[in-house]
Scaffold this motif. Structure first.
Motif, mmCIF file in Angstrom:
data_model
loop_
_atom_site.group_PDB
_atom_site.id
_atom_site.type_symbol
_atom_site.label_atom_id
_atom_site.label_comp_id
_atom_site.label_asym_id
_atom_site.label_seq_id
_atom_site.Cartn_x
_atom_site.Cartn_y
_atom_site.Cartn_z
ATOM 1 N N LEU A 117 -3.551 6.341 -0.538
ATOM 2 C CA LEU A 117 -4.643 7.156 -1.070
ATOM 3 C C LEU A 117 -4.122 8.316 -1.918
ATOM 4 C CD1 LEU A 117 -7.696 7.700 -1.217
ATOM 5 C CD2 LEU A 117 -7.425 9.165 0.788
ATOM 6 N N PRO A 118 -3.217 9.167 -1.398
ATOM 7 C CA PRO A 118 -2.685 10.223 -2.270
ATOM 8 C C PRO A 118 -1.974 9.668 -3.498
ATOM 9 C CG PRO A 118 -2.157 10.681 0.033
ATOM 10 C CD PRO A 118 -2.705 9.287 -0.015
ATOM 11 N N LYS A 119 -1.310 8.525 -3.339
ATOM 12 C CA LYS A 119 -0.577 7.958 -4.474
ATOM 13 C C LYS A 119 -1.505 7.608 -5.630
ATOM 14 C CE LYS A 119 3.548 6.065 -2.236
ATOM 15 N NZ LYS A 119 4.322 4.839 -1.935
ATOM 16 N N VAL A 120 -2.666 7.024 -5.335
ATOM 17 C CA VAL A 120 -3.565 6.643 -6.432
ATOM 18 C C VAL A 120 -4.358 7.837 -6.937
ATOM 19 C CG1 VAL A 120 -5.488 5.888 -4.931
ATOM 20 C CG2 VAL A 120 -5.263 4.960 -7.236
ATOM 21 N N LEU A 122 -3.574 10.962 -6.943
ATOM 22 C CA LEU A 122 -2.725 11.935 -7.613
ATOM 23 C C LEU A 122 -1.866 11.320 -8.711
ATOM 24 C CD1 LEU A 122 -1.626 13.982 -4.459
ATOM 25 C CD2 LEU A 122 -3.445 14.514 -6.098
ATOM 26 N N ASP A 123 -2.107 10.057 -9.019
ATOM 27 C CA ASP A 123 -1.407 9.435 -10.147
ATOM 28 C C ASP A 123 -1.961 9.997 -11.456
ATOM 29 O OD1 ASP A 123 0.394 6.870 -10.835
ATOM 30 O OD2 ASP A 123 -1.251 7.006 -12.289
ATOM 31 N N PRO A 124 -1.126 10.163 -12.481
ATOM 32 C CA PRO A 124 -1.617 10.685 -13.766
ATOM 33 C C PRO A 124 -2.822 9.941 -14.329
ATOM 34 C CG PRO A 124 0.777 10.667 -13.758
ATOM 35 C CD PRO A 124 0.342 9.992 -12.478
ATOM 36 N N ILE A 125 -2.938 8.643 -14.029
ATOM 37 C CA ILE A 125 -4.084 7.883 -14.533
ATOM 38 C C ILE A 125 -5.399 8.491 -14.052
ATOM 39 C CG2 ILE A 125 -5.280 5.650 -14.478
ATOM 40 C CD1 ILE A 125 -2.566 4.300 -14.239
ATOM 41 N N LEU A 126 -5.428 8.963 -12.801
ATOM 42 C CA LEU A 126 -6.650 9.542 -12.247
ATOM 43 C C LEU A 126 -6.685 11.062 -12.337
ATOM 44 C CD1 LEU A 126 -7.496 7.359 -9.125
ATOM 45 C CD2 LEU A 126 -7.880 6.934 -11.547
ATOM 46 N N VAL A 127 -5.533 11.682 -12.536
ATOM 47 C CA VAL A 127 -5.505 13.143 -12.674
ATOM 48 C C VAL A 127 -5.872 13.574 -14.097
ATOM 49 C CG1 VAL A 127 -3.998 15.176 -12.660
ATOM 50 C CG2 VAL A 127 -3.872 13.520 -10.790
ATOM 51 N N ASN A 128 -5.376 12.861 -15.091
ATOM 52 C CA ASN A 128 -5.589 13.272 -16.488
ATOM 53 C C ASN A 128 -7.063 13.413 -16.882
ATOM 54 O OD1 ASN A 128 -2.867 13.517 -16.980
ATOM 55 N ND2 ASN A 128 -2.640 11.466 -17.850
ATOM 56 N N LEU A 163 -2.874 0.484 -11.986
ATOM 57 C CA LEU A 163 -4.066 1.072 -11.374
ATOM 58 C C LEU A 163 -4.710 0.090 -10.413
ATOM 59 C CD1 LEU A 163 -6.164 3.266 -11.017
ATOM 60 C CD2 LEU A 163 -7.314 2.445 -13.085
ATOM 61 N N ASN A 164 -4.797 -1.169 -10.819
ATOM 62 C CA ASN A 164 -5.405 -2.181 -9.954
ATOM 63 C C ASN A 164 -4.657 -2.274 -8.625
ATOM 64 O OD1 ASN A 164 -7.244 -4.406 -9.424
ATOM 65 N ND2 ASN A 164 -5.509 -5.759 -9.714
ATOM 66 N N HIS A 165 -3.314 -2.252 -8.693
ATOM 67 C CA HIS A 165 -2.503 -2.352 -7.480
ATOM 68 C C HIS A 165 -2.671 -1.111 -6.606
ATOM 69 C CE1 HIS A 165 0.883 -3.123 -4.826
ATOM 70 N NE2 HIS A 165 1.359 -1.920 -5.130
ATOM 71 N N ASP A 169 -4.531 -1.131 -2.974
ATOM 72 C CA ASP A 169 -3.707 -0.705 -1.839
ATOM 73 C C ASP A 169 -4.407 0.398 -1.045
ATOM 74 O OD1 ASP A 169 -1.466 -2.138 -1.354
ATOM 75 O OD2 ASP A 169 -0.069 -0.537 -1.886
ATOM 76 N N ALA A 170 -4.938 1.390 -1.771
ATOM 77 C CA ALA A 170 -5.616 2.512 -1.118
ATOM 78 C C ALA A 170 -6.861 2.045 -0.383
ATOM 79 C CB ALA A 170 -5.976 3.575 -2.157
ATOM 80 N N MET A 171 -7.643 1.167 -1.016
ATOM 81 C CA MET A 171 -8.853 0.657 -0.383
ATOM 82 C C MET A 171 -8.526 -0.185 0.844
ATOM 83 S SD MET A 171 -11.339 2.010 -1.986
ATOM 84 C CE MET A 171 -10.207 3.408 -2.080
ATOM 85 N N THR A 172 -7.443 -0.953 0.770
ATOM 86 C CA THR A 172 -7.024 -1.771 1.911
ATOM 87 C C THR A 172 -6.660 -0.895 3.100
ATOM 88 O OG1 THR A 172 -6.227 -3.575 0.504
ATOM 89 C CG2 THR A 172 -5.309 -3.435 2.721
ATOM 90 N N ASN A 173 -5.868 0.148 2.856
ATOM 91 C CA ASN A 173 -5.457 1.043 3.934
ATOM 92 C C ASN A 173 -6.645 1.775 4.550
ATOM 93 O OD1 ASN A 173 -2.838 0.297 3.519
ATOM 94 N ND2 ASN A 173 -2.199 2.166 2.513
ATOM 95 N N ASP A 174 -7.544 2.260 3.682
ATOM 96 C CA ASP A 174 -8.730 2.961 4.170
ATOM 97 C C ASP A 174 -9.611 2.017 4.991
ATOM 98 O OD1 ASP A 174 -10.733 5.255 4.056
ATOM 99 O OD2 ASP A 174 -11.894 3.662 3.102
ATOM 100 N N THR A 175 -9.798 0.811 4.500
ATOM 101 C CA THR A 175 -10.660 -0.158 5.178
ATOM 102 C C THR A 175 -10.075 -0.581 6.514
ATOM 103 O OG1 THR A 175 -11.508 -0.973 3.058
ATOM 104 C CG2 THR A 175 -11.783 -2.415 4.966
ATOM 105 N N ARG A 176 -8.758 -0.659 6.597
ATOM 106 C CA ARG A 176 -8.112 -1.039 7.860
ATOM 107 C C ARG A 176 -8.468 -0.042 8.964
ATOM 108 N NH1 ARG A 176 -3.061 -1.419 6.069
ATOM 109 N NH2 ARG A 176 -3.315 -3.604 5.470
#
Length: 356
Positions: A117-120, A122-128, A163-165, A169-176
Motif C-alpha cells: 500500500l505505501p509503495k503504490v 507513495l510512488d511518483p505515478i500517484l504522487v505527481n 502501476l498495474n502490478h 499487489d496493494a489490493m491483494t494485501n488489503d483484501t487478504r
C-alpha cells in the motif's frame, strides 16, 4: 494588557506550529517508505530481540557514509509509532528498537502484510498528480491524475505494467486482511447462497477466502481483461473478463469490495443497476458492499482522518468519493433495491448488505 499580548502571542505560535506540522507531514509518509525500501522492520524482526542501533546500522544495505543518519530516521519512525525505543541503561550503552503492531504489518512474510500500500500510494505515478490539484480546480479535467497524465487512472493502469502490478499487489494485501475479518465476523452473510460474483475482484483473493469457507458456493472473479489475463480456473472459482458498466455475470450474490468509492454517483448507479439485473434469486439474493461509510460520531479522530484522506485521494486519482449513510441509501434505493443493513465491523470500512 501584558496578559492579553501573551495570549495573542501564544495563539500565533500555536497557529504557526500547526501550519509547520501540516506542511511537513509528508515526512512521515516518505520516512515510512524509506523504512520499507530498506527492509528495516524485517531486519529488526529477524534480530528477535531489542536491536541496538549499531547492530541495525550494520545490517542495513546502506553506504558507510550514511551510518550516522540512521538514528535520525529511526527517531521520526519511532515518533510515528512504527517502532518502540528502548533507552540505554548502565548495561546497555545505546538505544535499541523493537517492532510495534503497525510495523509488524510491514513484514514481508506477515500473512496480512501491507507493504504494497505505501509503495503504490507513495510512488511518483500517484504522487505527481497532487502537484496538479490547484491547477485542476481551474480546468475541466475529470481528475488531477488526468491533468498530469492525459488519461484516466484506469486507462493508465491498463497500459503501464508498473502501476498495474503495484495497484494489484496493494489490493491483494488489503483484501487478504479484510477477507479474514469478514469470514471470522460475518459468516452469516454468505450462508444459504449458491453462487457469487466478485466484481472487480482482481486476482481472486476475496473469493478464495470465501470459497474456502463455503465450498458449495460457485464463485466468479469478474474484472477487466488485463487484470484476469492468464488466471486459471480452480475448483469452484472461475475468472471472467468484462466491463461492469455493461453487464455482470448472473449469481445469487454480488460482492463489491472497495469498488464504488472509485466512481461518482452516476457511475455507481449504473454499477448497482447492473448488479440488480445480475441477481438470479430475488428472494435471497443480495449485493455485499465493503466500503467506507463516513459520519460515525463514535469513531476516533485517527480513523476519521483516514477516511477523509481516502476521500480526497479518490478525488485526485479517480472520479470517486467516500459516502455517508444518507449518500449510500440514496444510491441503493435509486438503483431499485428494497433495503440495506450497515455493519461497521471492518475498521476503515463497513459491510453493507443490500437486498433486492
Amino acid at each position: 494588557m501584558d496578559f492579553d499580548n501573551e495570549d495573542h502571542s501564544a495563539k500565533l505560535l500555536r497557529a504557526q506550529i500547526h501550519i509547520f506540522n501540516q506542511t511537513f507531514s509528508f515526512i512521515n509518509s516518505m520516512s515510512l517508505k524509506c523504512a520499507i525500501d530498506l527492509c528495516i522492520p524485517d531486519v529488526i524482526h529477524k534480530y528477535d530481540q531489542p536491536m541496538p542501533l549499531s547492530q541495525l546500522i550494520s545490517a542495513l544495505p546502506i553506504h558507510p557514509c550514511k551510518a550516522s543518519f540512521v538514528a535520525r530516521l529511526m527517531q521520526i519512525l519511532t515518533h510515528s509509532g512504527f517502532f518502540t525505543q528502548h533507552n540505554a541503561t548502565e548495561n546497555e550503552q545505546e538505544v535499541s528498537y523493537v517492532l510495534t503492531d503497525a510495523s509488524r504489518l510491514l513484514l514481508k512474510d506477515h500473512p496480512f502484510s501491507l507493504t504494497s500500500l505505501p509503495k503504490v500510494i507513495l510512488d511518483p505515478i500517484l504522487v505527481n498528480p497532487w502537484f496538479q490539484l490547484s491547477n485542476w480546480f481551474t480546468n475541466e479535467d475529470p481528475t488531477p491524475f488526468h491533468t498530469e497524465n492525459g488519461m484516466t487512472f484506469w486507462d493508465f493502469a491498463g497500459c503501464e505494467p508498473k502501476l498495474n502490478h503495484l495497484f494489484n499487489d496493494a489490493m491483494t494485501n488489503d483484501t487478504r486482511l479484510v477477507s479474514s475479518v469478514v469470514i471470522e465476523k460475518c459468516k452469516g452473510v454468505f450462508e444459504g447462497l449458491e453462487s457469487l460474483v466478485d466484481v472487480g475482484g482482481g486476482t481472486g483473493t476475496m473469493v478464495k477466502a470465501i470459497a474456502n469457507s463455503f465450498p458449495q458456493l460457485k464463485c466468479i472473479v469478474f474484472d477487466l481483461p488485463h487484470v484476469v489475463d492468464g488466471l486459471q480456473e480452480t475448483g469452484n472459482i472461475k475468472y471472467v473478463e468484462g466491463d461492469m458498466f455493461e453487464a455482470i455475470p448472473s449469481a445469487d450474490s454480488i460482492v463489491l469490495k472497495s469498488i464504488l468509492h472509485n466512481w461518482n454517483d452516476e457511475e455507481c448507479l449504473k454499477i448497482l443497476k447492473r448488479c440488480k439485473e445480475a441477481i438470479t434469486n430475488k428472494d435471497k439474493g443480495k449485493v455485499i458492499i465493503i466500503d467506507v461509510v463516513l459520519g460515525n460520531e463514535k469513531e476516533d479522530s485517527e480513523l476519521n482522518q483516514t477516511k477523509l484522506f481516502y476521500d480526497v485521494e479518490m478525488m485526485v486519482l479517480v472520479t470517486g468519493k467516500e459516502r455517508n449513510e444518507r449518500d449510500w441509501a440514496k444510491l441503493i434505493f435509486s438503483a431499485g433495491f428494497s433495503n440495506y443493513k450497515i455493519t461497521p465491523i471492518l475498521g476503515l470500512r463497513s459491510l453493507i448488505e443490500v437486498h433486492a
